[in-house]
Motif scaffolding. Structure first.
Motif, PDB file in Angstrom:
ATOM      1  N   GLY A 184       0.954  45.547  42.665  1.00  0.00           N
ATOM      2  CA  GLY A 184       2.304  45.007  42.723  1.00  0.00           C
ATOM      3  C   GLY A 184       2.235  43.635  43.369  1.00  0.00           C
ATOM      4  O   GLY A 184       1.159  43.133  43.680  1.00  0.00           O
TER       5      GLY A 184
ATOM      6  N   ASN B 186       3.384  42.951  46.317  1.00  0.00           N
ATOM      7  CA  ASN B 186       3.292  43.122  47.765  1.00  0.00           C
ATOM      8  C   ASN B 186       2.018  43.878  48.096  1.00  0.00           C
ATOM      9  O   ASN B 186       1.903  45.073  47.834  1.00  0.00           O
ATOM     10  CB  ASN B 186       4.520  43.885  48.270  1.00  0.00           C
TER      11      ASN B 186
ATOM     12  N   GLN C   5       7.588  52.327  44.899  1.00  0.00           N
ATOM     13  CA  GLN C   5       6.891  51.160  44.346  1.00  0.00           C
ATOM     14  C   GLN C   5       7.889  50.100  43.871  1.00  0.00           C
ATOM     15  O   GLN C   5       7.678  48.896  44.064  1.00  0.00           O
ATOM     16  CB  GLN C   5       5.994  51.600  43.186  1.00  0.00           C
ATOM     17  N   LYS C   6       8.973  50.535  43.272  1.00  0.00           N
ATOM     18  CA  LYS C   6       9.990  49.608  42.767  1.00  0.00           C
ATOM     19  C   LYS C   6      10.648  48.833  43.911  1.00  0.00           C
ATOM     20  O   LYS C   6      10.840  47.618  43.822  1.00  0.00           O
ATOM     21  CB  LYS C   6      11.046  50.390  41.979  1.00  0.00           C
TER      22      LYS C   6
ATOM     23  N   ASP D  47       7.695  46.756  45.595  1.00  0.00           N
ATOM     24  CA  ASP D  47       6.868  45.952  44.687  1.00  0.00           C
ATOM     25  C   ASP D  47       5.401  45.985  45.141  1.00  0.00           C
ATOM     26  O   ASP D  47       4.748  44.954  45.280  1.00  0.00           O
ATOM     27  CB  ASP D  47       7.372  44.508  44.638  1.00  0.00           C
TER      28      ASP D  47
ATOM     29  N   ARG E 299       9.992  44.367  50.985  1.00  0.00           N
ATOM     30  CA  ARG E 299       9.304  43.500  50.023  1.00  0.00           C
ATOM     31  C   ARG E 299       8.869  42.181  50.651  1.00  0.00           C
ATOM     32  O   ARG E 299       8.087  41.432  50.078  1.00  0.00           O
ATOM     33  CB  ARG E 299      10.231  43.188  48.845  1.00  0.00           C
TER      34      ARG E 299
ATOM     35  N   ASN F  15       4.757  39.289  51.424  1.00  0.00           N
ATOM     36  CA  ASN F  15       4.010  39.896  50.335  1.00  0.00           C
ATOM     37  C   ASN F  15       2.534  40.121  50.626  1.00  0.00           C
ATOM     38  O   ASN F  15       1.915  40.998  50.052  1.00  0.00           O
ATOM     39  CB  ASN F  15       4.130  39.038  49.070  1.00  0.00           C
TER      40      ASN F  15
END
Length: 345
Positions: free
Chosen positions: A54, A56, A78-79, A82, A220, A223
């Motif tokens: 992702g 991050n 996960q969404k 990220d 998030r 990152n």
């Protein structure tokens, strides 16, 4: 003459007996593979897998799922974050027949209690870049689903010193037994607050996952993981700094930032202390410290963080994790309790 006729008769009788002498445990059907013994610390049967990346890099979501409920939780985490994600898969897929799956699960759980872990396809090279490793699984008979038990068993040494956040799904079972199992499997890791969704709360997944991640301080932002060992401490309207040690306990502390706590005065301004929850990892960290003013330490018997305002005698129960820079102790060397905020610099 009777004896001569008896010998071939006995040989014929022994042939079917020999064919039936093996136990069912020795038979491997074409669609089956033998389970591994799980006696080693690492799984050498597979090459390490690369998680789906992702944006991050601070977090990794690991999950196993049979019906899809735990997978949906993992995807929701996960969404929001990220972050990287990876499915832990059994070496042999589970039967779609529910009763057959239950029977196999019971057999594997029984085998694990004897120290024999079922084979899995998944392994990870290292977890060094992750601040938090999210570990998700369905609960089977109050226990962690067996593929994830194998994964934690195989990767225990690599997860030592890491911060693990457990999430699970179940019909109605609680999560406490599985948490105890995870702590035994990865005794060197630090475990955060958990999240359990049952059949009656799955519909609230989005809001519950979001609230849980906020509690953990996971977002998030930032990152990429900070490699700085410098600490910023806000005391009222003043900001002071500290430099942290390069050990697992200090890294665990840094992984929890930002953190707002009250430092309680102890022993007439000898120390300012607070109790992190859960306790900071100390496994494998060298003990022993003769603290001087400004030393940030862990007092192992009580699991508290102690910032020393005065010098003290050598103690093998102290672990040094940092030191207040320059004249920063003037902000802390005052009577009473103090509200502070710790952040990475």
């Amino acid at each position: 003459m009777k004896k001569i006729l008896l010998i071939p008769l006995m040989l014929l009788t022994m042939i079917p007996m020999a064919a039936c002498s093996g136990s069912n445990a020795d038979l491997i059907l074409p669609e089956q593979q033998p389970e591994n013994s799980g006696s080693g610390d690492e799984d050498d049967s597979t090459d390490p897998a690369d998680p789906t990346p992702g944006g991050n890099g601070r977090y990794l979501v690991l999950y196993c799922s049979r019906t899809g409920s735990t997978e949906r939780m993992a995807q929701q985490i996960q969404k929001i974050l990220d972050c990287d994600i990876l499915e832990v898969e059994p070496q042999v897929a589970y039967d779609s027949d529910y009763d057959g799956m239950l029977s196999r699960a019971q057999e594997q759980l029984s085998a694990i209690r004897q120290g024999n872990y079922p084979a899995i396809k998944t392994s990870v090279e290292d977890f060094d870049d992750y601040d938090i490793v999210f570990v998700g699984y369905p609960i089977w008979y109050s226990s962690i689903a067996t593929p994830m038990q194998t994964f934690l068993h195989n990767h225990a040494s690599k997860l030592s010193g890491k911060r693990i956040a457990l999430f699970a799904t179940s019909g109605s079972s609680g999560i406490s037994t599985s948490v105890d199992e995870a702590r035994r499997l990865c005794s060197g890791a630090t475990f955060t607050e958990t999240l359990l969704l049952t059949s009656s709360t799955l519909s609230q997944m989005e809001s519950r996952v979001s609230a849980w991640l906020e509690t953990l301080g996971a977002s998030r932002e930032n990152n990429y993981p900070s490699t700085s060992m410098n600490l910023k401490i806000t005391v009222g309207n003043r900001t002071i700094t500290a430099t942290m040690e390069d050990n697992a306990a200090a890294k665990d502390f840094l992984s929890r930032l930002p953190l707002e706590v009250t430092l309680n005065d102890y022993n007439n301004i000898t120390e300012k202390i607070f109790y992190p929850s859960p306790a900071l990892t100390t496994t494998g960290v060298i003990r022993g410290c003769a603290p001087v003013p400004g030393d940030i330490t862990i007092y192992v018997p009580w699991n508290n963080v102690a910032i020393f305002c005065k010098s003290w005698s050598q103690s093998n129960d102290l672990i040094k994790i940092g030191h207040i820079d320059a004249d920063g102790m003037a902000a802390l060397n005052v009577p009473g309790n103090i509200a502070v905020k710790f952040e990475r610099q």
